[in-house]
Design an enzyme around this catalytic site. Structure first.
Site, mmCIF file in Angstrom:
data_model
loop_
_atom_site.group_PDB
_atom_site.id
_atom_site.type_symbol
_atom_site.label_atom_id
_atom_site.label_comp_id
_atom_site.label_asym_id
_atom_site.label_seq_id
_atom_site.Cartn_x
_atom_site.Cartn_y
_atom_site.Cartn_z
ATOM 1 N N ARG A 136 4.770 -1.369 -1.452
ATOM 2 C CA ARG A 136 4.480 -0.926 -2.960
ATOM 3 C C ARG A 136 3.245 -0.138 -3.097
ATOM 4 O O ARG A 136 2.544 0.000 -2.336
ATOM 5 C CB ARG A 136 4.384 -2.183 -3.930
ATOM 6 C CG ARG A 136 3.281 -3.142 -3.444
ATOM 7 C CD ARG A 136 3.718 -4.328 -2.431
ATOM 8 N NE ARG A 136 2.533 -5.016 -2.230
ATOM 9 C CZ ARG A 136 2.012 -6.003 -2.909
ATOM 10 N NH1 ARG A 136 2.662 -6.355 -4.102
ATOM 11 N NH2 ARG A 136 0.982 -6.565 -2.737
ATOM 12 N N HIS A 158 -4.875 -2.437 8.614
ATOM 13 C CA HIS A 158 -4.335 -3.718 9.294
ATOM 14 C C HIS A 158 -4.525 -4.270 7.937
ATOM 15 O O HIS A 158 -5.575 -4.486 7.421
ATOM 16 C CB HIS A 158 -5.239 -4.489 10.227
ATOM 17 C CG HIS A 158 -4.712 -5.753 10.354
ATOM 18 N ND1 HIS A 158 -5.372 -6.541 11.338
ATOM 19 C CD2 HIS A 158 -3.589 -6.318 10.154
ATOM 20 C CE1 HIS A 158 -4.708 -7.608 11.640
ATOM 21 N NE2 HIS A 158 -3.619 -7.564 10.863
ATOM 22 N N ASP A 159 -3.497 -4.945 7.141
ATOM 23 C CA ASP A 159 -3.240 -5.473 6.044
ATOM 24 C C ASP A 159 -4.273 -6.588 5.641
ATOM 25 O O ASP A 159 -4.725 -6.785 4.643
ATOM 26 C CB ASP A 159 -2.051 -5.705 5.524
ATOM 27 C CG ASP A 159 -1.139 -6.577 6.485
ATOM 28 O OD1 ASP A 159 -1.914 -7.396 7.218
ATOM 29 O OD2 ASP A 159 -0.053 -6.830 6.444
ATOM 30 N N THR A 168 3.207 -13.674 4.204
ATOM 31 C CA THR A 168 4.171 -14.116 5.142
ATOM 32 C C THR A 168 3.536 -14.822 6.242
ATOM 33 O O THR A 168 3.926 -15.847 7.071
ATOM 34 C CB THR A 168 4.755 -12.841 5.666
ATOM 35 O OG1 THR A 168 5.424 -12.487 4.747
ATOM 36 C CG2 THR A 168 5.902 -13.255 6.764
ATOM 37 N N ALA A 221 5.855 -7.055 5.444
ATOM 38 C CA ALA A 221 7.091 -7.379 6.220
ATOM 39 C C ALA A 221 8.403 -7.307 5.403
ATOM 40 O O ALA A 221 9.588 -7.041 5.892
ATOM 41 C CB ALA A 221 6.734 -8.690 7.055
ATOM 42 N N ASN A 240 -4.306 -17.252 13.101
ATOM 43 C CA ASN A 240 -2.941 -16.864 12.455
ATOM 44 C C ASN A 240 -2.116 -18.066 12.369
ATOM 45 O O ASN A 240 -2.073 -19.106 13.405
ATOM 46 C CB ASN A 240 -2.263 -16.335 13.518
ATOM 47 C CG ASN A 240 -2.114 -14.522 13.040
ATOM 48 O OD1 ASN A 240 -2.723 -14.267 12.177
ATOM 49 N ND2 ASN A 240 -1.395 -14.157 13.823
ATOM 50 N N SER A 272 8.346 -5.983 1.741
ATOM 51 C CA SER A 272 8.605 -4.904 0.748
ATOM 52 C C SER A 272 7.101 -4.080 0.932
ATOM 53 O O SER A 272 6.296 -4.492 1.585
ATOM 54 C CB SER A 272 8.682 -5.305 -0.419
ATOM 55 O OG SER A 272 7.633 -5.971 -0.778
ATOM 56 N N GLY A 280 -0.483 -12.916 -1.962
ATOM 57 C CA GLY A 280 0.488 -13.567 -3.017
ATOM 58 C C GLY A 280 0.726 -15.157 -2.864
ATOM 59 O O GLY A 280 1.068 -15.683 -3.939
#
Length: 490
Positions: A17, A238-239, A261, A13, A298, A15, A426
């Site tokens: 890479r 889908h990440d 996120t 959402a 979620n 960035s 992350g």
């Protein structure tokens, strides 16, 4: 010996890479070669993704691979779920790529429920109710721009669309398709009856392709522009589907937490659970590679912390939204806060007791995250956070209590007792969050790998390229290749 390169393009959402992966002496080695911003723009009255900016970012990163002389054997793109682009019969976009946090879906669930009850919808699709699910975005579009659906010939989720721009081939990838709320959980394909019931044109929804499917080689003009030819292979686009593949769990007693996120907490099941009890607890059955269902919840996640940091640093989230007033011991922009600063602040107020329900829609896209947290505490008769330290402690405590609640519900719904939590993404770098999660959930936490999503994307490409025999071989390699920390409950 060193194997060929594979390229994961992972767009989140905030960035995107380009991460090259290869095998060297049996280990998996990653190299981030390019990073670009992702941003929303206000267009035709909606918050939209800047698709042209993302496309440029994708091409720039491919050119970097050429400049480094590291040409990937295959390439695959993953992004967040639910958002899409409509294409006309010539393959040109119809309308904008509206972002899921946009307010257009307000009340759209009621439009859908006039045609099918949520209970029946969940029984068919197994997907949890979220205001931004594609099914509700399409209901909003039917109301606002029916002419766009008329003109549309196909619907491509965001990564499918970029794969199409690279190759000229349109494929609809299964894992991301399930996030639409339009795929039948048992049949594993678009629910045609549901599409008819909702008045959605069947022509938009073609055959679904599994991760590992070849899309095609680069279009000639793209190959000429980036300086090489390669093959696009579908990852789990889908990440979260990619991130879960990177979890190096050894048995089925581990809970997975993909922390970014969003916090996505759950397990992998062989079959969907679409009972009324599962629906009431708002668990979702997302399709995964090899039809492994991600049974998860979620939870708002680091979005709350990211939003607070932006506000404290004097950065506006969306232009045109009125800022609600808040009072803390600092002014916006007075100093620039880093994530470590915010973590240290939270630790310094460890005894501040207030909590909010992090899953409340109030935190989805507020004009001010800080103001809404303060107001929520005040309404509940709890101490209102008045310092950055108290505010951050409130968020950390609220998130970890949500995790605990979700783990307890999982046990209840699956009848299993879980023995560990694996955190990837992350958020696994936040040691304070890891320690607090271990302590509040009373379970050991395994933190890592950080690049969960990119690794999961690469795993599918590398299995396609015969680097690994299967997922368990890939997970074994992940355990040996990356730093994974154990955190015990205090």
């Amino acid at each position: 010996p060193m194997g060929p390169y594979y390229l994961a393009i992972d767009i989140g959402a905030s960035s995107g890479r380009h991460i090259l992966g290869h095998r060297e002496n049996g280990r998996m080695v990653l190299e981030e070669v390019h990073r670009f911003d992702n941003r929303q723009i206000r267009k035709n009255g909606h918050d939209c993704w800047d698709i042209d900016h993302l496309w440029q970012g994708i091409l720039d990163g491919l050119k970097v691979c050429k400049a480094l002389g590291k040409i990937p054997a295959t390439v695959g793109i993953d992004t967040w779920a639910v958002d899409f682009v409509l294409l006309d019969r010539n393959g040109a976009p119809v309308g904008d790529a509206v972002a899921y946090r946009d307010g257009r879906t307000e009340g759209a669930d009621e439009l859908v429920e006039e045609k099918i009850s949520h209970a029946e919808l969940y029984e068919r699709t197994g997907i949890q109710k979220q205001p931004f699910n594609t099914i509700y975005q399409l209901a909003a579009l039917q109301k606002e721009h029916p002419e766009q659906l008329e003109a549309a010939h196909s619907l491509l989720m965001i990564p499918d669309y970029f794969h199409y721009r690279l190759t000229g081939v349109q494929k609809q990838e299964y894992t991301n398709a399930t996030s639409t709320g339009l795929v039948n959980a048992v049949q594993k394909t678009w629910d045609r009856e549901l599409l008819d019931l909702l008045g959605l044109p069947r022509r938009l929804f073609g055959p679904l392709s599994m991760p590992g499917t070849e899309v095609g080689s680069l279009r000639e003009e793209i190959a000429a522009e980036v300086g090489f030819q390669t093959t696009v292979v579908l990852p789990a686009t889908h990440d979260t589907g990619s991130a879960f593949l990177a979890v190096p769990a050894e048995d089925d007693r581990a809970v997975y937490l993909s922390s970014g996120t969003w916090s996505l907490l759950g397990v992998e099941n062989d079959a969907p659970i679409t009972t009324g009890e599962s629906r009431r607890h708002n668990f979702t059955n997302e399709g995964g590679a090899w039809y492994r269902y991600r049974y998860l919840k979620n939870i708002m996640g680091l979005w709350m912390i990211q939003s607070i940091r932006r506000e404290l640093n004097g950065v506006d989230y969306v232009a045109g939204k009125e800022r609600a007033a808040w009072t803390l011991d600092v002014q916006p922009g007075e100093k620039q806060w880093s994530f470590p600063d915010l973590i240290a602040a939270a630790e310094s107020a460890a005894d501040f007791p207030s909590v909010v329900n992090a899953n409340d829609d109030a935190f989805l896209a507020p004009a001010s995250m800080i103001a809404v947290i303060q107001a929520t505490c005040a309404t509940a008769g709890q101490p209102v956070p008045r310092t950055v330290a108290q505010l951050m402690q409130c968020v950390y405590r609220s998130l970890t209590l949500c995790y605990k609640c979700a783990v307890d519900e999982l046990s209840q719904l699956t009848g299993k007792r879980y023995t560990a939590i694996h955190i990837v993404g992350g958020g696994c770098q936040d040691n304070y969050l890891n320690r607090m999660t271990a302590t509040i959930c009373r379970l050991p936490v395994w933190a890592g790998p950080v690049e969960g999503t990119a690794i999961g994307n690469l795993v599918i490409q590398m299995i396609h390229g015969s680097e690994f025999a299967d997922l368990s071989a890939a997970r074994q390699c992940i355990r040996e290749s990356f730093d994974i920390k154990e955190v015990l409950p205090q």
